[in-house]
Design a protein around this motif. Structure first.
Motif, PDB file in Angstrom:
ATOM      1  N   GLY A 234       0.801  -1.204   0.000  1.00  0.00           N
ATOM      2  CA  GLY A 234       0.000   0.000   0.000  1.00  0.00           C
ATOM      3  C   GLY A 234       0.838   1.259   0.000  1.00  0.00           C
ATOM      4  N   CYS A 235       0.185   2.392  -0.181  1.00  0.00           N
ATOM      5  CA  CYS A 235       0.847   3.697  -0.215  1.00  0.00           C
ATOM      6  C   CYS A 235       0.100   4.671   0.688  1.00  0.00           C
ATOM      7  CB  CYS A 235       0.882   4.253  -1.639  1.00  0.00           C
ATOM      8  SG  CYS A 235       1.865   3.266  -2.804  1.00  0.00           S
ATOM      9  N   VAL A 236       0.844   5.578   1.304  1.00  0.00           N
ATOM     10  CA  VAL A 236       0.226   6.626   2.118  1.00  0.00           C
ATOM     11  C   VAL A 236      -0.572   7.562   1.214  1.00  0.00           C
ATOM     12  CG1 VAL A 236       0.721   8.586   3.637  1.00  0.00           C
ATOM     13  CG2 VAL A 236       2.032   6.463   3.863  1.00  0.00           C
ATOM     14  N   CYS A 237      -1.747   7.978   1.672  1.00  0.00           N
ATOM     15  CA  CYS A 237      -2.642   8.799   0.848  1.00  0.00           C
ATOM     16  C   CYS A 237      -1.995  10.105   0.425  1.00  0.00           C
ATOM     17  CB  CYS A 237      -3.927   9.064   1.626  1.00  0.00           C
ATOM     18  SG  CYS A 237      -5.086  10.176   0.813  1.00  0.00           S
ATOM     19  N   GLY A 238      -1.355  10.812   1.370  1.00  0.00           N
ATOM     20  CA  GLY A 238      -0.713  12.071   1.024  1.00  0.00           C
ATOM     21  C   GLY A 238      -1.565  13.301   1.249  1.00  0.00           C
ATOM     22  N   ASN A 239      -2.660  13.183   2.011  1.00  0.00           N
ATOM     23  CA  ASN A 239      -3.535  14.330   2.255  1.00  0.00           C
ATOM     24  C   ASN A 239      -3.334  14.959   3.629  1.00  0.00           C
ATOM     25  OD1 ASN A 239      -4.853  14.527  -0.197  1.00  0.00           O
ATOM     26  ND2 ASN A 239      -6.508  13.138   0.386  1.00  0.00           N
ATOM     27  N   ALA A 240      -2.251  14.602   4.322  1.00  0.00           N
ATOM     28  CA  ALA A 240      -2.051  15.134   5.675  1.00  0.00           C
ATOM     29  C   ALA A 240      -1.970  16.659   5.677  1.00  0.00           C
ATOM     30  CB  ALA A 240      -0.786  14.530   6.282  1.00  0.00           C
ATOM     31  N   GLU A 241      -1.359  17.239   4.657  1.00  0.00           N
ATOM     32  CA  GLU A 241      -1.182  18.694   4.617  1.00  0.00           C
ATOM     33  C   GLU A 241      -2.508  19.440   4.505  1.00  0.00           C
ATOM     34  OE1 GLU A 241       1.237  20.005   1.401  1.00  0.00           O
ATOM     35  OE2 GLU A 241       1.415  22.058   2.139  1.00  0.00           O
ATOM     36  N   VAL A 242      -3.460  18.837   3.817  1.00  0.00           N
ATOM     37  CA  VAL A 242      -4.744  19.519   3.611  1.00  0.00           C
ATOM     38  C   VAL A 242      -5.826  18.989   4.535  1.00  0.00           C
ATOM     39  CG1 VAL A 242      -4.236  20.102   1.216  1.00  0.00           C
ATOM     40  CG2 VAL A 242      -5.351  17.924   1.729  1.00  0.00           C
ATOM     41  N   GLN A 243      -5.481  18.136   5.502  1.00  0.00           N
ATOM     42  CA  GLN A 243      -6.513  17.594   6.388  1.00  0.00           C
ATOM     43  C   GLN A 243      -7.263  18.675   7.155  1.00  0.00           C
ATOM     44  OE1 GLN A 243      -5.508  14.062   8.569  1.00  0.00           O
ATOM     45  NE2 GLN A 243      -7.134  14.362  10.071  1.00  0.00           N
ATOM     46  N   PRO A 244      -6.635  19.778   7.594  1.00  0.00           N
ATOM     47  CA  PRO A 244      -7.440  20.827   8.251  1.00  0.00           C
ATOM     48  C   PRO A 244      -8.567  21.346   7.371  1.00  0.00           C
ATOM     49  CG  PRO A 244      -5.104  21.190   8.669  1.00  0.00           C
ATOM     50  CD  PRO A 244      -5.189  20.082   7.666  1.00  0.00           C
ATOM     51  N   TRP A 245      -8.354  21.469   6.075  1.00  0.00           N
ATOM     52  CA  TRP A 245      -9.409  21.938   5.170  1.00  0.00           C
ATOM     53  C   TRP A 245     -10.429  20.830   4.929  1.00  0.00           C
ATOM     54  CZ3 TRP A 245      -4.520  23.731   5.146  1.00  0.00           C
ATOM     55  CH2 TRP A 245      -4.364  25.121   5.187  1.00  0.00           C
ATOM     56  N   ILE A 246      -9.974  19.585   4.913  1.00  0.00           N
ATOM     57  CA  ILE A 246     -10.904  18.466   4.778  1.00  0.00           C
ATOM     58  C   ILE A 246     -11.847  18.428   5.980  1.00  0.00           C
ATOM     59  CG2 ILE A 246     -11.053  15.947   4.775  1.00  0.00           C
ATOM     60  CD1 ILE A 246      -8.469  15.901   3.122  1.00  0.00           C
ATOM     61  N   CYS A 247     -11.295  18.549   7.166  1.00  0.00           N
ATOM     62  CA  CYS A 247     -12.127  18.505   8.370  1.00  0.00           C
ATOM     63  C   CYS A 247     -13.045  19.723   8.465  1.00  0.00           C
ATOM     64  CB  CYS A 247     -11.244  18.401   9.602  1.00  0.00           C
ATOM     65  SG  CYS A 247     -10.306  16.842   9.712  1.00  0.00           S
ATOM     66  N   ALA A 248     -12.552  20.892   8.064  1.00  0.00           N
ATOM     67  CA  ALA A 248     -13.391  22.089   8.094  1.00  0.00           C
ATOM     68  C   ALA A 248     -14.596  21.931   7.181  1.00  0.00           C
ATOM     69  CB  ALA A 248     -12.568  23.312   7.693  1.00  0.00           C
ATOM     70  N   ALA A 249     -14.390  21.370   5.985  1.00  0.00           N
ATOM     71  CA  ALA A 249     -15.502  21.159   5.055  1.00  0.00           C
ATOM     72  C   ALA A 249     -16.474  20.115   5.584  1.00  0.00           C
ATOM     73  CB  ALA A 249     -14.960  20.737   3.686  1.00  0.00           C
ATOM     74  N   LEU A 250     -15.945  19.047   6.171  1.00  0.00           N
ATOM     75  CA  LEU A 250     -16.792  17.967   6.672  1.00  0.00           C
ATOM     76  C   LEU A 250     -17.652  18.418   7.843  1.00  0.00           C
ATOM     77  CD1 LEU A 250     -17.484  14.911   6.576  1.00  0.00           C
ATOM     78  CD2 LEU A 250     -15.634  14.560   8.217  1.00  0.00           C
ATOM     79  N   LEU A 251     -17.080  19.243   8.725  1.00  0.00           N
ATOM     80  CA  LEU A 251     -17.777  19.640   9.948  1.00  0.00           C
ATOM     81  C   LEU A 251     -18.559  20.933   9.805  1.00  0.00           C
ATOM     82  CD1 LEU A 251     -14.997  18.808  12.567  1.00  0.00           C
ATOM     83  CD2 LEU A 251     -16.965  17.424  11.912  1.00  0.00           C
ATOM     84  N   ARG A 252     -18.517  21.573   8.635  1.00  0.00           N
ATOM     85  CA  ARG A 252     -19.237  22.841   8.467  1.00  0.00           C
ATOM     86  C   ARG A 252     -20.730  22.698   8.784  1.00  0.00           C
ATOM     87  NH1 ARG A 252     -17.437  23.952   3.773  1.00  0.00           N
ATOM     88  NH2 ARG A 252     -15.626  25.087   4.581  1.00  0.00           N
TER      89      ARG A 252
END
Length: 453
Positions: A210-228
């Motif tokens: 397997g491979c690491v997804c690579g979205n760690a840098e943008v996870q704050p924006w991912i969580c902000a969109a999910l929890l809006r």
């Protein structure tokens, strides 16, 4: 071959090369009721208003009679066979009455980083992805609907969104030069917007482990969109000592199994083993298996396999803990053949409000009345035993004698999971169309022509 046929062929090729792909869900179709302020399409004789300062592409599948239409700054109507607009008097439909104009909602409201707006291709029953991996990862192929119009915000521009390829409007983009030309074209500007950049060309994941997804840098924006929709906060915890897996925005109830592996480990084979041989025996559980960065790696491997076992019921049954211990036993017996070097387990606590603590206190009180000081000592012993058990929810197994025990992981406190396996954005299905039956009608609002230039 039409656009839909080419999309299906591309998805088949992705499956053959073991490349994962993500499908974009929402659209800007005229007939989708959730695109309108009144949660319905404009009725006969209604006035139609698009946001004046926006750009949008709109697929129209049917004929519509309207009294007025206010167009946006720039855009296009994509007309299906037989679709179009005709003039009608206001209030022609008696069911409409003297309703307010039908307002087309902001087409810029859909963000690339919102996990609810993507679907993973080929997801098996019982599997889910942690929030950061629900958004396209660097090795993923991205597919936009061939039979719908869409508009995507590329985010704040903290770094380029990088994926393996993009399939849109019947074209597959695997080179940055081709994609950049498309994004700069009128069709590209109508569908992608924002300061963020989109880049392609990454290789498919060729590592069997397997491979690491690579979205760690943008996870704050991912969580902000999910929890809006939740006001930016996670819901209350449904269990004590809830866990937060790597890549997840909120805590969840269940267990996490962390595996270190050798060169013979195959993540797809292991995932299939768990799906077929273990998960069906436990009700109310969902599972996520992926490679993630290793916490406090030190001199060891910088990645590990994370197996998340999430309790999906309102009151957890403890199945996640039982399954986690079963996986430890399986690794102890078959770890060498699976390519697993060591395993560690963390579990969340009991469900909140299950009555177990109250029952313990009640027994102590009854014993205190009956036995005085001796019962008090017994109660202290019971409480001490409970604390020891509470601290014993972390397990580890290793084939190496020198392996150190897993470090204690402190509870993460106030928040609890947003565990959205099915997602919350599901537009109505639409009949499949071919490119040959669609025509385009472009419009530019002259009031904004100078600003656009």
């Amino acid at each position: 071959m039409g656009a839909l046929g080419r999309a299906l062929l591309w998805l088949q090729l992705c499956a053959m090369t073991r490349a994962a792909y993500k499908l974009w869900v929402p659209n800007t179709n005229f007939e989708v009721t959730t695109n309108w302020s009144q949660n319905r399409t404009p009725c006969a004789g209604a006035a139609v208003v698009f946001p004046a300062d926006k750009m949008v592409s709109v697929l129209v599948r049917e004929g519509h009679s309207i009294s007025d239409m206010l167009l946006p700054r720039d855009g296009e109507f994509v007309l299906d066979s037989g679709a179009g607009f005709g003039a009608a008097d206001a209030g022609r439909d008696p069911d409409c009455g003297a309703a307010a104009p039908a307002l087309f909602l902001d087409p810029d409201r859909f963000s690339w980083h919102d996990p609810r707006l993507w679907r993973s291709g080929g997801a098996a029953r019982g599997l889910f992805s942690v929030d950061a991996e629900r958004v396209p990862c660097r090795h993923d192929d991205v597919v936009f609907p061939p039979d719908a119009s869409f508009r995507v915000g590329l985010g704040p521009g903290v770094g380029p969104v990088r994926v393996r390829s993009v399939w849109a409007l019947g074209q597959t983009f695997t080179r940055d030069e081709d994609l950049a030309a498309f994004l700069a074209s009128p069709a590209g500007r109508l569908r992608f917007h924002g300061p963020g950049a989109l880049s392609v060309g990454a290789e498919a994941c060729a590592d069997p482990s397997g491979c690491v997804c690579g979205n760690a840098e943008v996870q704050p924006w991912i969580c902000a969109a999910l929890l809006r929709p939740l006001g930016g906060r996670c819901p209350p915890a449904a269990c004590r000592d809830a866990l937060r897996p790597e890549g997840q925005c909120c805590d969840l109830c269940g267990a996490i199994v962390s595996l270190t592996h050798g060169p013979t480990f195959d993540i797809e084979r292991y995932r299939t083993r768990l799906l077929r041989g273990f998960l069906p025996q436990y009700q109310g559980l969902q599972m996520a298996v992926s490679k993630v960065p290793r916490q406090n790696a030190g001199a060891e491997a910088d990645t590990e396999i994370q197996v998340v076992l999430a309790e999906t019921g309102p009151d957890g049954t403890g199945g996640a803990g039982r399954l986690a211990r079963a996986l430890l036993a399986d690794v102890a017996e078959h770890g060498e053949g699976l390519g697993v070097l060591s395993a560690a387990v963390r579990e969340s606590g009991a469900p909140v409000g299950d009555g177990s603590a109250a029952g313990l206190e009640g027994s102590g009180m009854r014993a205190g009345v009956a036995g005085g000081v001796a019962a008090g000592l017994l109660l202290l012993a019971l409480l001490a035993g409970a604390l020891l058990l509470r601290g014993a929810r972390s397990f580890r197994w290793s084939r190496r004698d020198e392996a150190a025990p897993a470090p204690f992981v402190a509870p993460l406190g106030f928040s609890n999971p947003v565990f959205d396996v099915a997602g919350s954005v599901e537009p109505p299905s639409a009949p499949q169309v071919e490119n040959s039956s669609i025509s385009r009608s472009y419009f530019v609002n002259p009031l904004f022509a100078e600003a656009e230039a």
